[in-house]
Design an enzyme around this catalytic site. Structure first.
Site, PDB file in Angstrom:
ATOM      1  N   HIS A  44      28.840 -24.356  84.421  1.00 35.89           N
ATOM      2  CA  HIS A  44      27.612 -23.578  84.596  1.00 35.89           C
ATOM      3  C   HIS A  44      27.015 -23.735  85.998  1.00 35.89           C
ATOM      4  CE1 HIS A  44      24.937 -27.136  84.518  1.00 35.89           C
ATOM      5  NE2 HIS A  44      25.864 -27.628  83.699  1.00 35.89           N
ATOM      6  N   SER A 100      54.976 -11.346  96.403  1.00 32.42           N
ATOM      7  CA  SER A 100      55.610 -12.642  96.142  1.00 32.42           C
ATOM      8  C   SER A 100      54.889 -13.378  95.013  1.00 32.42           C
ATOM      9  CB  SER A 100      55.654 -13.460  97.435  1.00 32.42           C
ATOM     10  OG  SER A 100      56.492 -12.823  98.389  1.00 32.42           O
ATOM     11  N   ASP A 146      54.353  -4.768 100.650  1.00 34.69           N
ATOM     12  CA  ASP A 146      54.798  -6.087 101.094  1.00 34.69           C
ATOM     13  C   ASP A 146      55.561  -5.944 102.402  1.00 34.69           C
ATOM     14  OD1 ASP A 146      55.115  -9.022  99.634  1.00 34.69           O
ATOM     15  OD2 ASP A 146      56.688  -8.621 101.118  1.00 34.69           O
TER      16      ASP A 146
END
Length: 205
Positions: free
Chosen positions: A135, A11, A34
């Site tokens: 960072h 999906s 799926d």
């Protein structure tokens, strides 16, 4: 690394994962699993079975879980790990990844995302479209950083937390595991209690 990739979930999120996989161009074959029997193809990629069928393909395929729910993504990835599957990580070619960034298995970085130096991301994370992670961040396992979300430096985000679209986290902030931060919320203080947080500044509801 194997020559084939199997994406679990065809999906919305799975489609984006497939699009990245195509652009990376590492795998000769890409397929889906799926549980919706009505989906036969997605993004031009064939659905070859249900999620319970994953054990049939352990020797042939690398795996990635293309499901947006943190809880379900974790559940399936733990099954893959227990089965000793080869679990991939995907980085869109337009993403910017700094030096000494560590991405663990099952993590996906979408188009236009930026992850700056010395940041560590755990297993099964999503850094979605146009998100920035600065960072020295520590992003624990199965965190979803939604599109357009921005994390300043030295932020720690606990396992399974979901940061909603366009949310902002100020520098040196710690967010406990299992939280939801709403769309557009601005986190300027540590979040030490699990719950849902919305608004500017973000408050628990």
């Amino acid at each position: 690394m194997k020559e084939k990739l199997l994406i679990i979930g065809a999906s919305g999120h799975g489609k984006v994962v497939a699009d990245i996989a195509k652009k990376i161009n590492k795998w000769k074959d890409i397929v889906f699993l799926d549980d919706d029997e009505n989906i036969k193809f997605s993004m031009g990629v064939k659905v070859i079975g249900k999620s319970v069928d994953l054990y049939k393909y352990l020797n042939e395929y690398d795996f990635i879980v293309g499901i947006g729910s943190n809880t379900i993504r974790e559940e399936i990835q733990l099954k893959l790990e227990a089965a000793k599957a080869s679990i991939a990580s995907l980085i869109h070619p337009t993403a910017v990844i700094g030096e000494q960034v560590k991405l663990s298995n099952g993590t996906v970085v979408m188009a236009g995302a930026v992850i700056n130096c010395c940041t560590k991301l755990g297993k099964g994370c999503i850094v979605n479209t146009g998100a920035t992670v600065d960072h020295d961040n520590i992003i624990e396992d199965y965190v979803h950083i939604s599109p357009g979300t921005h994390l300043a430096g030295s932020v720690k985000v606990g396992k399974g937390t979901w940061l909603g679209i366009g949310s902002i986290v100020s520098n040196n902030i710690n967010i406990i595991s299992g939280c939801k931060v709403g769309a557009g919320a601005v986190v300027v203080n540590d979040i030490t209690e699990t719950g849902t947080y919305i608004g500017i500044p973000a408050r628990r509801v």
